[in-house]
Design a protein around this motif. Sequence first.
Motif, mmCIF file in Angstrom:
data_model
loop_
_atom_site.group_PDB
_atom_site.id
_atom_site.type_symbol
_atom_site.label_atom_id
_atom_site.label_comp_id
_atom_site.label_asym_id
_atom_site.label_seq_id
_atom_site.Cartn_x
_atom_site.Cartn_y
_atom_site.Cartn_z
ATOM 1 N N ALA A 1 0.833 -1.207 0.000
ATOM 2 C CA ALA A 1 0.000 0.000 0.000
ATOM 3 C C ALA A 1 0.863 1.251 0.000
ATOM 4 O O ALA A 1 0.581 2.214 -0.726
ATOM 5 N N VAL A 2 1.930 1.256 0.785
ATOM 6 C CA VAL A 2 2.822 2.414 0.821
ATOM 7 C C VAL A 2 3.507 2.596 -0.533
ATOM 8 O O VAL A 2 3.614 3.712 -1.046
ATOM 9 N N LEU B 1 2.450 1.630 -3.487
ATOM 10 C CA LEU B 1 1.479 2.085 -4.491
ATOM 11 C C LEU B 1 1.110 3.551 -4.268
ATOM 12 O O LEU B 1 0.886 4.303 -5.217
ATOM 13 N N ASN B 2 1.052 3.967 -3.002
ATOM 14 C CA ASN B 2 0.734 5.364 -2.696
ATOM 15 C C ASN B 2 1.843 6.297 -3.177
ATOM 16 O O ASN B 2 1.586 7.346 -3.742
ATOM 17 N N ARG B 3 3.097 5.912 -2.979
ATOM 18 C CA ARG B 3 4.212 6.740 -3.424
ATOM 19 C C ARG B 3 4.321 6.772 -4.941
ATOM 20 O O ARG B 3 4.763 7.746 -5.510
ATOM 21 N N LYS B 4 3.918 5.704 -5.581
ATOM 22 C CA LYS B 4 3.970 5.638 -7.047
ATOM 23 C C LYS B 4 2.970 6.625 -7.652
ATOM 24 O O LYS B 4 3.224 7.217 -8.691
ATOM 25 N N GLY B 5 1.863 6.834 -6.973
ATOM 26 C CA GLY B 5 0.832 7.729 -7.482
ATOM 27 C C GLY B 5 1.155 9.200 -7.291
ATOM 28 O O GLY B 5 0.543 10.061 -7.905
ATOM 29 N N GLU B 6 2.135 9.500 -6.444
ATOM 30 C CA GLU B 6 2.445 10.913 -6.176
ATOM 31 C C GLU B 6 3.197 11.555 -7.318
ATOM 32 O O GLU B 6 3.889 11.026 -8.062
#
Length: 57
Positions: free
Chosen positions: A49-50, A52-57
């Motif tokens: 989850a972390v 994937l969250n950083r990839k979206g930034e």
Amino acid sequence: MITQSLIITLLGMGGVFFFLFLLICFMNLLHLCMPKSKTNLNKVAAAIAVALNRKGE
């Protein structure tokens, strides 16, 4: 000619099924070796989850 084609087909299909059989056996062995704790799975889920969250930034 037809018998040769039949032999080649059966050997090819046999090779594929043998490979799939070995793959299933290996997956079952890995399943037996893996730890059963859910805390490890929660840590893995959090890491994904972390990431994937950083990839979206």
